[in-house]
Scaffold this motif. Structure first.
Motif, PDB file in Angstrom:
ATOM      1  N   SER A 181     -70.837  33.468   6.377  1.00 19.03           N
ATOM      2  CA  SER A 181     -72.003  32.644   6.039  1.00 19.03           C
ATOM      3  C   SER A 181     -73.127  32.970   7.008  1.00 19.03           C
ATOM      4  N   PRO A 182     -74.360  32.694   6.617  1.00 23.18           N
ATOM      5  CA  PRO A 182     -75.497  33.028   7.491  1.00 23.18           C
ATOM      6  C   PRO A 182     -75.434  32.270   8.821  1.00 23.18           C
ATOM      7  N   SER A 183     -75.994  32.888   9.824  1.00 22.15           N
ATOM      8  CA  SER A 183     -76.160  32.230  11.123  1.00 22.15           C
ATOM      9  C   SER A 183     -77.329  31.259  11.027  1.00 22.15           C
ATOM     10  N   PRO A 184     -77.466  30.382  12.023  1.00 23.87           N
ATOM     11  CA  PRO A 184     -78.638  29.493  12.024  1.00 23.87           C
ATOM     12  C   PRO A 184     -79.939  30.317  12.113  1.00 23.87           C
ATOM     13  N   ASP A 185     -81.001  29.779  11.581  1.00 18.51           N
ATOM     14  CA  ASP A 185     -82.289  30.480  11.574  1.00 18.51           C
ATOM     15  C   ASP A 185     -82.738  30.893  12.971  1.00 18.51           C
ATOM     16  N   ARG A 186     -82.398  30.119  13.979  1.00 16.04           N
ATOM     17  CA  ARG A 186     -82.830  30.464  15.345  1.00 16.04           C
ATOM     18  C   ARG A 186     -82.228  31.805  15.794  1.00 16.04           C
ATOM     19  N   PHE A 187     -81.039  32.149  15.276  1.00 15.54           N
ATOM     20  CA  PHE A 187     -80.447  33.466  15.589  1.00 15.54           C
ATOM     21  C   PHE A 187     -81.332  34.572  15.023  1.00 15.54           C
ATOM     22  N   TYR A 188     -81.708  34.451  13.757  1.00 13.25           N
ATOM     23  CA  TYR A 188     -82.534  35.480  13.114  1.00 13.25           C
ATOM     24  C   TYR A 188     -83.920  35.538  13.748  1.00 13.25           C
ATOM     25  N   ASP A 189     -84.467  34.381  14.107  1.00 11.49           N
ATOM     26  CA  ASP A 189     -85.772  34.344  14.778  1.00 11.49           C
ATOM     27  C   ASP A 189     -85.722  35.087  16.110  1.00 11.49           C
ATOM     28  N   ALA A 190     -84.623  34.927  16.835  1.00  6.41           N
ATOM     29  CA  ALA A 190     -84.472  35.587  18.135  1.00  6.41           C
ATOM     30  C   ALA A 190     -84.304  37.100  17.997  1.00  6.41           C
ATOM     31  N   CYS A 191     -83.890  37.551  16.828  1.00  8.38           N
ATOM     32  CA  CYS A 191     -83.646  38.986  16.606  1.00  8.38           C
ATOM     33  C   CYS A 191     -84.863  39.743  16.099  1.00  8.38           C
ATOM     34  N   VAL A 192     -85.909  39.035  15.719  1.00  9.17           N
ATOM     35  CA  VAL A 192     -87.073  39.670  15.086  1.00  9.17           C
ATOM     36  C   VAL A 192     -87.637  40.818  15.914  1.00  9.17           C
ATOM     37  N   ASN A 193     -87.797  40.636  17.202  1.00  2.24           N
ATOM     38  CA  ASN A 193     -88.426  41.660  18.035  1.00  2.24           C
ATOM     39  C   ASN A 193     -87.427  42.537  18.798  1.00  2.24           C
ATOM     40  N   LYS A 194     -86.150  42.390  18.484  1.00  2.00           N
ATOM     41  CA  LYS A 194     -85.163  43.223  19.172  1.00  2.00           C
ATOM     42  C   LYS A 194     -85.267  44.659  18.673  1.00  2.00           C
ATOM     43  N   PRO A 195     -85.093  45.623  19.577  1.00  2.00           N
ATOM     44  CA  PRO A 195     -85.115  47.026  19.143  1.00  2.00           C
ATOM     45  C   PRO A 195     -83.849  47.358  18.347  1.00  2.00           C
ATOM     46  N   TYR A 196     -83.895  48.484  17.673  1.00  2.06           N
ATOM     47  CA  TYR A 196     -82.718  48.947  16.937  1.00  2.06           C
ATOM     48  C   TYR A 196     -81.560  49.068  17.927  1.00  2.06           C
ATOM     49  N   PRO A 197     -80.363  48.651  17.541  1.00  2.00           N
ATOM     50  CA  PRO A 197     -79.236  48.670  18.482  1.00  2.00           C
ATOM     51  C   PRO A 197     -78.954  50.069  19.033  1.00  2.00           C
ATOM     52  N   GLY A 198     -78.613  50.117  20.302  1.00  2.00           N
ATOM     53  CA  GLY A 198     -78.233  51.383  20.928  1.00  2.00           C
ATOM     54  C   GLY A 198     -76.815  51.760  20.526  1.00  2.00           C
ATOM     55  N   THR A 199     -76.520  53.043  20.609  1.00  2.00           N
ATOM     56  CA  THR A 199     -75.180  53.502  20.287  1.00  2.00           C
ATOM     57  C   THR A 199     -74.270  53.365  21.513  1.00  2.00           C
ATOM     58  N   ARG A 200     -72.990  53.444  21.283  1.00  2.00           N
ATOM     59  CA  ARG A 200     -72.042  53.499  22.384  1.00  2.00           C
ATOM     60  C   ARG A 200     -72.192  54.848  23.081  1.00  2.00           C
ATOM     61  N   TYR A 201     -71.882  54.867  24.341  1.00  2.00           N
ATOM     62  CA  TYR A 201     -71.775  56.130  25.058  1.00  2.00           C
ATOM     63  C   TYR A 201     -70.332  56.606  24.947  1.00  2.00           C
ATOM     64  N   LEU A 202     -70.144  57.893  24.727  1.00  2.00           N
ATOM     65  CA  LEU A 202     -68.821  58.503  24.754  1.00  2.00           C
ATOM     66  C   LEU A 202     -68.729  59.293  26.046  1.00  2.00           C
ATOM     67  N   PHE A 203     -67.823  58.888  26.915  1.00  2.00           N
ATOM     68  CA  PHE A 203     -67.714  59.504  28.237  1.00  2.00           C
ATOM     69  C   PHE A 203     -66.737  60.677  28.260  1.00  2.00           C
ATOM     70  N   LYS A 204     -65.542  60.449  27.708  1.00  2.00           N
ATOM     71  CA  LYS A 204     -64.554  61.535  27.714  1.00  2.00           C
ATOM     72  C   LYS A 204     -63.496  61.288  26.650  1.00  2.00           C
TER      73      LYS A 204
END
Length: 187
Positions: free
Chosen positions: A65-88
């Motif tokens: 089910s959807p998260s509360p609107d405050r979650f989506y509001d907080a995500c509006v200006n977030k950058p695209y998610p970074g990828t994981r680093y692969l070390f070895k």
């Protein structure tokens, strides 16, 4: 090991996309479709003998089910998610799976902020397809590897894998002495 590296990079790219979709209220169906059909099917479900059931092994859960609107509001200006680093990646021979690879990564959405070894996926070839068979994370309080998902077989723990066949290192961790020690180990 190149095929294992490419396999993980594809999963991590899809994981980024799923994190991005999760942040958008109107994209729940799209998120769930991606998670179900392109991410979690890369993970091998485990059979638990003690309860006589198959336990799903999912990297990312579906949104019910959807998260509360405050979650989506907080995500509006977030950058695209970074990828994981692969070390070895370290290759081993396992009695049940044949060749397995221990793949040391950061947590998802590191965003360039944390280059620490935090996660380890064990990958094996099953029916001619690569699958993640087990996952371990570093317990932050003890700096010990802790099994969190996948095959419960105790021989699939980093300290029980035996002598490594070979190791390829890709990216040196930063910020953390423990991560550097893990990176430099021949296991």
């Amino acid at each position: 090991m190149e095929k294992v590296k490419s396999f993980l990079e594809l999963i991590f790219k899809k994981e980024q996309e799923a994190i991005f979709l999760k942040r958008q209220k109107g994209k729940i169906d799209e998120h769930n479709e991606l998670v179900k059909n392109e991410i979690n099917n890369q993970f091998q479900d485990a059979y638990d003998k003690s309860i006589d059931q198959v336990i799903p092994f999912n990297l990312i859960g579906e949104i019910l089910s959807p998260s509360p609107d405050r979650f989506y509001d907080a995500c509006v200006n977030k950058p695209y998610p970074g990828t994981r680093y692969l070390f070895k990646i370290t290759e081993y021979t396992h009695l049940d799976y044949g060749t397995i690879w221990a793949c040391y990564t950061s947590f998802p959405d590191s965003g360039g902020l944390s280059k620490r070894i935090s996660d380890c996926f064990l990958v094996a070839e099953i029916n001619n397809e690569l699958k993640v068979i087990s996952e371990m994370v570093v317990a932050s309080d003890s700096r010990q590897w802790q099994h969190v998902a996948g095959d419960e077989n105790k021989t699939l723990r980093l300290d029980n894998l035996g002598k490594p066949i070979k190791t390829e290192r890709y990216l040196e961790p930063a910020e953390d002495d423990w991560s550097m020690k893990e990176y430099l180990k021949n296991s």
